[in-house]
Write a protein that holds these residues in place. Structure first.
Motif, PDB file in Angstrom:
ATOM      1  N   SER A 306       0.811  -1.218   0.000  1.00 33.77           N
ATOM      2  CA  SER A 306       0.000   0.000   0.000  1.00 33.77           C
ATOM      3  C   SER A 306       0.848   1.274   0.000  1.00 33.77           C
ATOM      4  O   SER A 306       1.855   1.376   0.709  1.00 33.77           O
ATOM      5  CB  SER A 306      -0.906   0.010   1.236  1.00 33.77           C
ATOM      6  OG  SER A 306      -1.447   1.304   1.419  1.00 33.77           O
ATOM      7  N   HIS A 307       0.386   2.280  -0.798  1.00 30.67           N
ATOM      8  CA  HIS A 307       1.024   3.597  -0.784  1.00 30.67           C
ATOM      9  C   HIS A 307       0.160   4.648  -0.098  1.00 30.67           C
ATOM     10  O   HIS A 307       0.415   5.849  -0.267  1.00 30.67           O
ATOM     11  CB  HIS A 307       1.391   4.020  -2.209  1.00 30.67           C
ATOM     12  CG  HIS A 307       2.576   3.279  -2.749  1.00 30.67           C
ATOM     13  ND1 HIS A 307       2.467   2.256  -3.654  1.00 30.67           N
ATOM     14  CD2 HIS A 307       3.904   3.380  -2.458  1.00 30.67           C
ATOM     15  CE1 HIS A 307       3.678   1.769  -3.918  1.00 30.67           C
ATOM     16  NE2 HIS A 307       4.559   2.430  -3.200  1.00 30.67           N
ATOM     17  N   ASP A 308      -0.861   4.233   0.659  1.00 30.13           N
ATOM     18  CA  ASP A 308      -1.652   5.207   1.420  1.00 30.13           C
ATOM     19  C   ASP A 308      -0.712   5.973   2.351  1.00 30.13           C
ATOM     20  O   ASP A 308       0.040   5.370   3.105  1.00 30.13           O
ATOM     21  CB  ASP A 308      -2.715   4.484   2.278  1.00 30.13           C
ATOM     22  CG  ASP A 308      -3.878   3.974   1.439  1.00 30.13           C
ATOM     23  OD1 ASP A 308      -3.775   4.018   0.191  1.00 30.13           O
ATOM     24  OD2 ASP A 308      -4.879   3.526   2.028  1.00 30.13           O
ATOM     25  N   ILE A 314       3.107   2.113   3.968  1.00 34.29           N
ATOM     26  CA  ILE A 314       3.581   0.762   4.287  1.00 34.29           C
ATOM     27  C   ILE A 314       4.667   0.367   3.285  1.00 34.29           C
ATOM     28  O   ILE A 314       5.732  -0.115   3.677  1.00 34.29           O
ATOM     29  CB  ILE A 314       2.398  -0.240   4.286  1.00 34.29           C
ATOM     30  CG1 ILE A 314       1.455   0.088   5.456  1.00 34.29           C
ATOM     31  CG2 ILE A 314       2.911  -1.676   4.378  1.00 34.29           C
ATOM     32  CD1 ILE A 314       0.195  -0.755   5.519  1.00 34.29           C
ATOM     33  N   CYS A 315       4.403   0.563   1.981  1.00 32.40           N
ATOM     34  CA  CYS A 315       5.506   0.477   1.005  1.00 32.40           C
ATOM     35  C   CYS A 315       6.224   1.810   1.124  1.00 32.40           C
ATOM     36  O   CYS A 315       5.780   2.838   0.625  1.00 32.40           O
ATOM     37  CB  CYS A 315       4.983   0.243  -0.417  1.00 32.40           C
ATOM     38  SG  CYS A 315       6.324  -0.071  -1.593  1.00 32.40           S
ATOM     39  N   SER A 316       7.318   1.797   1.868  1.00 29.93           N
ATOM     40  CA  SER A 316       7.904   3.014   2.422  1.00 29.93           C
ATOM     41  C   SER A 316       8.919   3.663   1.478  1.00 29.93           C
ATOM     42  O   SER A 316       9.683   2.961   0.802  1.00 29.93           O
ATOM     43  CB  SER A 316       8.574   2.629   3.748  1.00 29.93           C
ATOM     44  OG  SER A 316       9.351   3.678   4.233  1.00 29.93           O
ATOM     45  N   HIS A 317       8.896   4.984   1.444  1.00 30.87           N
ATOM     46  CA  HIS A 317       9.787   5.733   0.546  1.00 30.87           C
ATOM     47  C   HIS A 317      10.406   6.927   1.251  1.00 30.87           C
ATOM     48  O   HIS A 317      10.489   8.009   0.686  1.00 30.87           O
ATOM     49  CB  HIS A 317       9.010   6.213  -0.690  1.00 30.87           C
ATOM     50  CG  HIS A 317       8.575   5.102  -1.581  1.00 30.87           C
ATOM     51  ND1 HIS A 317       9.314   4.680  -2.647  1.00 30.87           N
ATOM     52  CD2 HIS A 317       7.478   4.308  -1.547  1.00 30.87           C
ATOM     53  CE1 HIS A 317       8.689   3.670  -3.249  1.00 30.87           C
ATOM     54  NE2 HIS A 317       7.576   3.423  -2.600  1.00 30.87           N
ATOM     55  N   VAL A 318      10.849   6.723   2.497  1.00 26.65           N
ATOM     56  CA  VAL A 318      11.410   7.835   3.267  1.00 26.65           C
ATOM     57  C   VAL A 318      12.667   8.392   2.600  1.00 26.65           C
ATOM     58  O   VAL A 318      12.964   9.579   2.697  1.00 26.65           O
ATOM     59  CB  VAL A 318      11.713   7.381   4.721  1.00 26.65           C
ATOM     60  CG1 VAL A 318      12.314   8.515   5.526  1.00 26.65           C
ATOM     61  CG2 VAL A 318      10.440   6.885   5.392  1.00 26.65           C
ATOM     62  N   GLY A 348      11.827  -4.572  -3.676  1.00 27.44           N
ATOM     63  CA  GLY A 348      11.502  -3.155  -3.814  1.00 27.44           C
ATOM     64  C   GLY A 348      10.033  -2.803  -3.772  1.00 27.44           C
ATOM     65  O   GLY A 348       9.227  -3.455  -3.123  1.00 27.44           O
ATOM     66  N   CYS A 349       9.714  -1.728  -4.489  1.00 23.67           N
ATOM     67  CA  CYS A 349       8.404  -1.090  -4.430  1.00 23.67           C
ATOM     68  C   CYS A 349       7.332  -1.926  -5.132  1.00 23.67           C
ATOM     69  O   CYS A 349       7.585  -2.569  -6.155  1.00 23.67           O
ATOM     70  CB  CYS A 349       8.508   0.265  -5.108  1.00 23.67           C
ATOM     71  SG  CYS A 349       6.963   1.157  -5.212  1.00 23.67           S
ATOM     72  N   SER A 350       6.098  -1.847  -4.601  1.00 27.38           N
ATOM     73  CA  SER A 350       5.000  -2.616  -5.190  1.00 27.38           C
ATOM     74  C   SER A 350       4.607  -2.090  -6.570  1.00 27.38           C
ATOM     75  O   SER A 350       3.922  -2.774  -7.324  1.00 27.38           O
ATOM     76  CB  SER A 350       3.794  -2.605  -4.253  1.00 27.38           C
ATOM     77  OG  SER A 350       3.357  -1.284  -4.021  1.00 27.38           O
ATOM     78  N   ARG A 351       5.046  -0.846  -6.911  1.00 33.33           N
ATOM     79  CA  ARG A 351       4.700  -0.314  -8.237  1.00 33.33           C
ATOM     80  C   ARG A 351       5.422  -1.058  -9.354  1.00 33.33           C
ATOM     81  O   ARG A 351       4.930  -1.140 -10.465  1.00 33.33           O
ATOM     82  CB  ARG A 351       5.052   1.177  -8.316  1.00 33.33           C
ATOM     83  CG  ARG A 351       4.055   2.019  -7.564  1.00 33.33           C
ATOM     84  CD  ARG A 351       4.364   3.498  -7.694  1.00 33.33           C
ATOM     85  NE  ARG A 351       3.440   4.236  -6.860  1.00 33.33           N
ATOM     86  CZ  ARG A 351       3.792   5.195  -6.023  1.00 33.33           C
ATOM     87  NH1 ARG A 351       5.054   5.560  -5.918  1.00 33.33           N
ATOM     88  NH2 ARG A 351       2.887   5.802  -5.310  1.00 33.33           N
TER      89      ARG A 351
HETATM   90 ZN   LIG Z   1       6.466   1.762  -2.998  1.00 34.50          ZN
END
Ligand SMILES: [Zn+2]
Length: 371
Positions: A306-308, A314-318, A348-351
């Motif tokens: 999730s990118h909410d 949760i899929c974190s991009h700090v 990595g990212c879910s995208r």
């Molecule tokens: Zn992500």
């Protein structure tokens, strides 16, 4: 093209030889990651020099040898195979805990950044599923791997998410024990058992209760939250360097955890960074759970992607938020179906979704009976 997390099998019966094969295969990557993590110990913790980092790491070797001799041999094999000193392999494995240990003559630092991880357990008609994001300094992303440790003598098999040079971060064992981990930042950290070695030992146990007992008996170094499940039992244990508290229980319930303690006593022993996304991610996970009522691997997979609330999602991009490649991001996602022994993993990212489905070769015969 081979999937980036296509598992590499290490099948030597002898743990030293197994480690050596691991070390030789990823020699360059191990050297690089060990150097990155040793430097980060200086940037992100109280160590003043690489010598100080290595000296503290070396003090963990006798504890490992005494507590888990097989894992000690495998780690020494990784050192031999990669040509990296054993103490530096401890730095690579035990980085998050080493960071929490303060050299005796320095005041505690102000935990600069909490590396993440969101762990989720839930249950449905096809049995329980357990999974997590693995969030770490973004510079760790190229070093994420899947390994299958399967001695030819057939005594054991585990599928582990790991890093080049690391014994294992989370995974599933042949007898159905699954373990996930969340980092907790403790103020009572000390020299103790190298934690990825403990994860491997827990995965090799015959059931979740035995894995819990293994954890309870271990002389820990710093804080983690462990989720342990085998399809029949579920245990969530928060630890600091000195304490262990069973905070979550019950295989039919849903359990969520990020990187801060729920237990009031342990809260007095943690140093949560002001910049942490732990509370945001726990809120997102709670909301998503209530909205979506996930009941299976697909539902769990959607949650951990999730990118909410992006970038504190949760899929974190700090790392993108701060423009700092040593800040935290989701480097991998892992989900395990406990009744089937099916495991899904993606880098990595879910995208850029690149899921890979895996199964333990020896699992089917060991499948826990449906209640
Ligand atoms: Zn992500």
């Amino acid at each position: 093209m081979t999937h980036p997390l296509s598992p590499v099998t290490f099948d030597d019966d002898d743990p030293r030889a197994r480690g050596r094969a691991h070390g030789e295969l990823w020699r360059a990557e191990i050297r690089e990651l060990a150097a990155i993590r040793a430097e980060l110990c200086i940037r992100r913790a109280a160590y003043r020099s690489l010598d100080e980092v290595d000296a503290m790491a070396a003090r963990h070797l006798p504890v490992l040898a005494a507590e888990l001799p097989e894992m000690s041999q495998e780690l020494l094999g990784i050192a031999e195979g990669s040509g990296v000193p054993a103490a530096r392999i401890v730095v690579l494995n035990h980085y998050t805990d080493l960071r929490d240990i303060q050299p005796a003559d320095l005041a505690p630092g102000a935990g600069e950044d909490g590396d993440g991880c969101t762990a989720i357990y839930l249950s449905g008609p096809d049995g329980p599923v357990l999974g997590q994001t693995w969030d770490m300094h973004a510079t760790a992303a190229p070093f994420v791997r899947m390994i299958r440790v399967a001695p030819r003598n057939g005594t054991a098999e585990v599928l582990c998410l790991t890093l080049t040079g690391c014994l294992g971060l989370a995974g599933l064992g042949r007898d159905g024990v699954a373990v996930t981990i969340n980092n907790l930042t403790s103020t009572d950290a000390r020299v103790g058992l190298v934690w990825p070695a403990l994860v491997r030992a827990m995965l090799a146990e015959p059931d979740a209760r035995a894995a819990l007992a293994r954890l309870q008996a271990a002389p820990l170094s710093s804080g983690h939250h462990y989720m342990i499940a085998d399809g029949r039992d579920f245990f969530g244990v928060e630890t600091s360097g000195e304490l262990k508290v069973l905070t979550q229980l019950g295989p039919k319930a849903a359990h969520l955890h990020t990187n801060h303690c729920f237990d009031p006593v342990l809260r007095g022993r943690e140093n949560v960074s002001r910049q942490t996304t732990s509370f945001d991610r726990l809120n997102s996970a709670t909301t998503l759970y209530l909205q979506q009522r996930p009941r299976d691997l697909e539902g769990l997979w959607r949650m951990i992607g999730s990118h909410d609330g992006y970038p504190r999602s949760i899929c974190s991009h700090v790392d993108e938020l701060r423009g700092d490649p040593s800040a935290s991001r989701t480097c991998a996602r892992l989900a395990m179906e406990l009744w089937s022994g099916k495991l899904r993993v993606a880098p990595g990212c879910s995208r850029d979704d690149l899921p890979l489905e895996l199964e333990l070769a020896g699992f089917a015969s060991k499948r826990p009976a449906a209640p």
